[in-house]
Design a protein around this motif. Sequence first.
Motif, PDB file in Angstrom:
ATOM      1  N   GLY A 181       0.932  -1.212  -0.003  1.00 34.51           N
ATOM      2  CA  GLY A 181       0.218   0.037   0.007  1.00 34.51           C
ATOM      3  C   GLY A 181       0.890   1.386  -0.023  1.00 34.51           C
ATOM      4  O   GLY A 181       0.622   2.252  -0.694  1.00 34.51           O
ATOM      5  N   THR A 182       1.887   1.157   0.733  1.00 30.91           N
ATOM      6  CA  THR A 182       2.819   2.458   0.872  1.00 30.91           C
ATOM      7  C   THR A 182       3.622   2.631  -0.580  1.00 30.91           C
ATOM      8  O   THR A 182       3.720   3.701  -1.174  1.00 30.91           O
ATOM      9  CB  THR A 182       3.999   2.311   1.781  1.00 30.91           C
ATOM     10  OG1 THR A 182       3.430   1.917   3.390  1.00 30.91           O
ATOM     11  CG2 THR A 182       4.581   3.345   2.149  1.00 30.91           C
ATOM     12  N   ALA A 183       3.811   1.536  -1.200  1.00 32.95           N
ATOM     13  CA  ALA A 183       4.735   1.689  -2.569  1.00 32.95           C
ATOM     14  C   ALA A 183       3.662   2.123  -3.409  1.00 32.95           C
ATOM     15  O   ALA A 183       3.996   3.039  -4.182  1.00 32.95           O
ATOM     16  CB  ALA A 183       5.240   0.189  -2.895  1.00 32.95           C
ATOM     17  N   LEU A 184       2.428   1.315  -3.372  1.00 31.34           N
ATOM     18  CA  LEU A 184       1.599   1.969  -4.511  1.00 31.34           C
ATOM     19  C   LEU A 184       1.093   3.200  -4.369  1.00 31.34           C
ATOM     20  O   LEU A 184       0.747   4.237  -5.177  1.00 31.34           O
ATOM     21  CB  LEU A 184       0.381   0.955  -4.584  1.00 31.34           C
ATOM     22  CG  LEU A 184       0.799  -0.453  -5.276  1.00 31.34           C
ATOM     23  CD1 LEU A 184      -0.492  -1.386  -4.881  1.00 31.34           C
ATOM     24  CD2 LEU A 184       0.877  -0.311  -6.744  1.00 31.34           C
ATOM     25  N   GLY A 185       0.707   3.820  -3.040  1.00 29.09           N
ATOM     26  CA  GLY A 185       0.222   5.012  -2.931  1.00 29.09           C
ATOM     27  C   GLY A 185       1.283   6.062  -3.096  1.00 29.09           C
ATOM     28  O   GLY A 185       0.665   7.027  -3.455  1.00 29.09           O
ATOM     29  N   ARG A 186       2.343   5.802  -2.697  1.00 29.44           N
ATOM     30  CA  ARG A 186       3.414   7.190  -3.275  1.00 29.44           C
ATOM     31  C   ARG A 186       3.744   6.986  -4.698  1.00 29.44           C
ATOM     32  O   ARG A 186       4.514   7.946  -5.024  1.00 29.44           O
ATOM     33  CB  ARG A 186       4.531   6.893  -2.051  1.00 29.44           C
ATOM     34  CG  ARG A 186       4.385   7.357  -0.863  1.00 29.44           C
ATOM     35  CD  ARG A 186       3.457   8.607  -0.457  1.00 29.44           C
ATOM     36  NE  ARG A 186       4.133   9.660  -0.991  1.00 29.44           N
ATOM     37  CZ  ARG A 186       3.347  11.041  -0.694  1.00 29.44           C
ATOM     38  NH1 ARG A 186       2.365  11.025  -0.216  1.00 29.44           N
ATOM     39  NH2 ARG A 186       4.189  11.981  -1.396  1.00 29.44           N
ATOM     40  N   SER A 187       3.574   6.166  -5.275  1.00 29.82           N
ATOM     41  CA  SER A 187       3.778   5.812  -6.805  1.00 29.82           C
ATOM     42  C   SER A 187       2.683   6.637  -7.280  1.00 29.82           C
ATOM     43  O   SER A 187       1.466   6.530  -7.176  1.00 29.82           O
ATOM     44  CB  SER A 187       4.001   4.719  -7.249  1.00 29.82           C
ATOM     45  OG  SER A 187       3.175   4.258  -8.257  1.00 29.82           O
ATOM     46  N   ARG A 188       3.203   7.568  -8.633  1.00 27.41           N
ATOM     47  CA  ARG A 188       2.192   8.287  -8.986  1.00 27.41           C
ATOM     48  C   ARG A 188       1.274   7.394  -9.937  1.00 27.41           C
ATOM     49  O   ARG A 188       0.157   7.912  -9.955  1.00 27.41           O
ATOM     50  CB  ARG A 188       2.648   9.607  -9.927  1.00 27.41           C
ATOM     51  CG  ARG A 188       1.966  10.739 -10.127  1.00 27.41           C
ATOM     52  CD  ARG A 188       2.968  11.506 -10.768  1.00 27.41           C
ATOM     53  NE  ARG A 188       4.253  12.030 -10.026  1.00 27.41           N
ATOM     54  CZ  ARG A 188       5.469  12.312 -10.608  1.00 27.41           C
ATOM     55  NH1 ARG A 188       5.438  12.576 -11.842  1.00 27.41           N
ATOM     56  NH2 ARG A 188       6.339  12.654  -9.727  1.00 27.41           N
ATOM     57  N   THR A 189       1.876   6.409 -10.587  1.00 31.31           N
ATOM     58  CA  THR A 189       0.705   5.659 -11.415  1.00 31.31           C
ATOM     59  C   THR A 189       0.461   4.056 -11.107  1.00 31.31           C
ATOM     60  O   THR A 189      -0.330   3.712 -11.627  1.00 31.31           O
ATOM     61  CB  THR A 189       1.263   5.665 -12.812  1.00 31.31           C
ATOM     62  OG1 THR A 189       2.908   5.012 -12.628  1.00 31.31           O
ATOM     63  CG2 THR A 189       1.370   7.051 -13.515  1.00 31.31           C
ATOM     64  N   GLY A 190       0.910   3.934  -9.861  1.00 34.77           N
ATOM     65  CA  GLY A 190       1.211   2.311  -9.515  1.00 34.77           C
ATOM     66  C   GLY A 190      -0.528   2.085  -9.228  1.00 34.77           C
ATOM     67  O   GLY A 190      -0.817   1.058 -10.070  1.00 34.77           O
ATOM     68  N   MET A 191      -1.195   2.750  -8.861  1.00 31.47           N
ATOM     69  CA  MET A 191      -2.771   2.448  -8.623  1.00 31.47           C
ATOM     70  C   MET A 191      -3.436   2.474  -9.798  1.00 31.47           C
ATOM     71  O   MET A 191      -4.505   1.606  -9.926  1.00 31.47           O
ATOM     72  CB  MET A 191      -3.286   3.355  -7.274  1.00 31.47           C
ATOM     73  CG  MET A 191      -3.118   2.761  -6.167  1.00 31.47           C
ATOM     74  SD  MET A 191      -3.586   1.105  -5.805  1.00 31.47           S
ATOM     75  CE  MET A 191      -5.299   1.266  -5.343  1.00 31.47           C
ATOM     76  N   GLU A 192      -3.202   3.089 -10.603  1.00 31.82           N
ATOM     77  CA  GLU A 192      -3.894   3.239 -12.241  1.00 31.82           C
ATOM     78  C   GLU A 192      -3.881   1.786 -12.691  1.00 31.82           C
ATOM     79  O   GLU A 192      -4.622   1.447 -13.261  1.00 31.82           O
ATOM     80  CB  GLU A 192      -3.200   4.245 -12.793  1.00 31.82           C
ATOM     81  CG  GLU A 192      -3.767   5.677 -12.475  1.00 31.82           C
ATOM     82  CD  GLU A 192      -3.083   6.873 -12.973  1.00 31.82           C
ATOM     83  OE1 GLU A 192      -2.920   6.817 -14.326  1.00 31.82           O
ATOM     84  OE2 GLU A 192      -2.893   8.078 -12.586  1.00 31.82           O
ATOM     85  N   TYR A 193      -2.438   1.274 -12.631  1.00 33.29           N
ATOM     86  CA  TYR A 193      -2.429  -0.010 -13.223  1.00 33.29           C
ATOM     87  C   TYR A 193      -3.239  -1.222 -12.329  1.00 33.29           C
ATOM     88  O   TYR A 193      -3.856  -2.031 -13.088  1.00 33.29           O
ATOM     89  CB  TYR A 193      -0.788  -0.378 -13.296  1.00 33.29           C
ATOM     90  CG  TYR A 193      -0.273   0.475 -14.115  1.00 33.29           C
ATOM     91  CD1 TYR A 193      -0.168   0.209 -15.622  1.00 33.29           C
ATOM     92  CD2 TYR A 193       0.786   1.530 -13.786  1.00 33.29           C
ATOM     93  CE1 TYR A 193       0.312   0.827 -16.567  1.00 33.29           C
ATOM     94  CE2 TYR A 193       1.505   2.310 -14.643  1.00 33.29           C
ATOM     95  CZ  TYR A 193       1.307   1.767 -16.077  1.00 33.29           C
ATOM     96  OH  TYR A 193       1.972   2.612 -16.991  1.00 33.29           O
TER      97      TYR A 193
END
Lengths: 278, 297
Positions: A102-114
């Motif tokens: 969650g931390t990695a995805l939340g702080r990445s700009r596009t992670g959650m979009e994928y």
Amino acid sequence: MTQVTDRATRLRSQAAAGISGFARNWLVFIGAVAVWELATRLAASVFFPPPSQIVTTAVELWFSGPASQLFLSETVFDHILPSIGRCLGGWAIAVVLGVGLGTALGRSRTGMEYVGPLFAFFRAIPPPTLVPVFMVLFGLGPGMQVATIIFGAIWPILLNTVDGVRSVDSVKVDTARSFRTPAPYWIGMVVLPAALPKIFAGLRLSLSISLILMVVSELIGSLNGIGHELISSQQQFDFPLMWSWIVLLGILGYGLNAVLLTVERRVLRWQPTRNDDG
Amino acid sequence: MPTMLEVTGLNHRYGKGDGAHVAVRELSFSVDAGELACIVGPSGCGKSTLLRCIAGLIPPTGGSVRLHGDEVSGVPDDLAVVFQDYSRSLFPWLTVARNVEFPLRWRKLSKQERAERAQEALDAVGLSGVGKKFPWQLSGGMQQRVSIARALASKPALLIMDEPFASVDAQTRFELEDLLRRVQREQQSTILLVTHDIDESVYLGDRVLVLSKSPATIVADLAVDLPAERDQIATRESAKFVTLRGEVARLLQGGPAAPETAAETSDEATATADAAEWEATEEAAAETGDSAKEASH
């Protein structure tokens, strides 16, 4: 002199507040048990034994062991502790994975979009329906149960963490950047603390999900554990025994939640609003 | 005094093509070591963009910023920023002492050295006994002092302050202004402070840089030749102070710098400038400017 009487009055009013608080919390509960006792005695149904009988069965079941085992019976070691172990073990793995991812995805700009749609899809699957799948994958036993618990418990933690780490105040972001905060300190001292209130909300939700999935997975496919004992007592028409397992699950759920709340209160002590009730 | 900060031909544009908004245009100035320079400009003129470019938080679209001779690209090592919104800038989950220690965490300092330096910084801003409290348990003025202490603890070559006293009440503001001047002289810090308050810029600064309306350019660079020891009442009453604030106000209005004009018009200009200062929108500022021109005809 007046100070002493003041203190005495204050103590008395504190004690009174404590008693009335206790009464508010437990009066309805005690009343409900009393009504239950009365109703089951009057009805005299074999399916609904009175609470007193359930308690006697439960005490006999759990505390009939030798003194060397702190009076805990074999049942505790064979069924209850393995169940709690699987529940907490699966939950702990879900916490580590959920907060980390969650931390990695939340702080990445596009992670959650994928991965967002994928998560939404997985989260929509009721976890108990995956028990048959995990049974095929892991066979009967703890592997299947832990996998079911992880799969069910990870989503609230993961999604709340994503939400929490994204909500870091822009001024705090600028402050940390203006000090050239290295990544470990940025994550550990700014991002995660800012996300903690939301993470804890996810932790509480996922802990109760873990307990549910522990029982469900044991009801369906297990060689021991609380769920296994619950279903076999039902199949043997031993209803006081069945009810004592149900009561145990209630106690476990209440206890685990209470422990987590205490931890939460300590960890989030810094929150201004928390100090009023604390 | 050697030059600490040198800004040359700084440009910043948001967006591209015709729709681009030019926030900063061809802006050049320098700040000497140990100097307290104030930048004063009307609301929305691009002050914050300018500060963010100097602090390396955003890369400017043109020009260069040099800190003690080194080209700034990204946030430089020895720089600290104090933001206007102290309650959002301080970390509520850390105690006051741990907030102040924060920029020292990744330096090669023992735990004890770190605590000592944090304590020194807290002592310097007059907050010796509150290290164990959480920031929200302090008043607004005290919280801003904590964030000043945090910035000082990192011993920055340049301390940038973005409207640091705009969110506290007038009384506290006077206290904090005097505190800042005292600390600046004690520690020989170089400070670049941005404000929209004309009086504050003159009272605090060794120099006042006056910015134009958006896009921001420097219209004047005034030396403040007030004595180093300043007093909230006496200094603000002194003829020099009144003349200077009049001059700054007139420059902000877009008029020529004419310090030797009659006292009447000077008062009028300051009054309208003060009014303009509180009007948030540029239109409002433009309107009062027009009416002032009409009145002087």
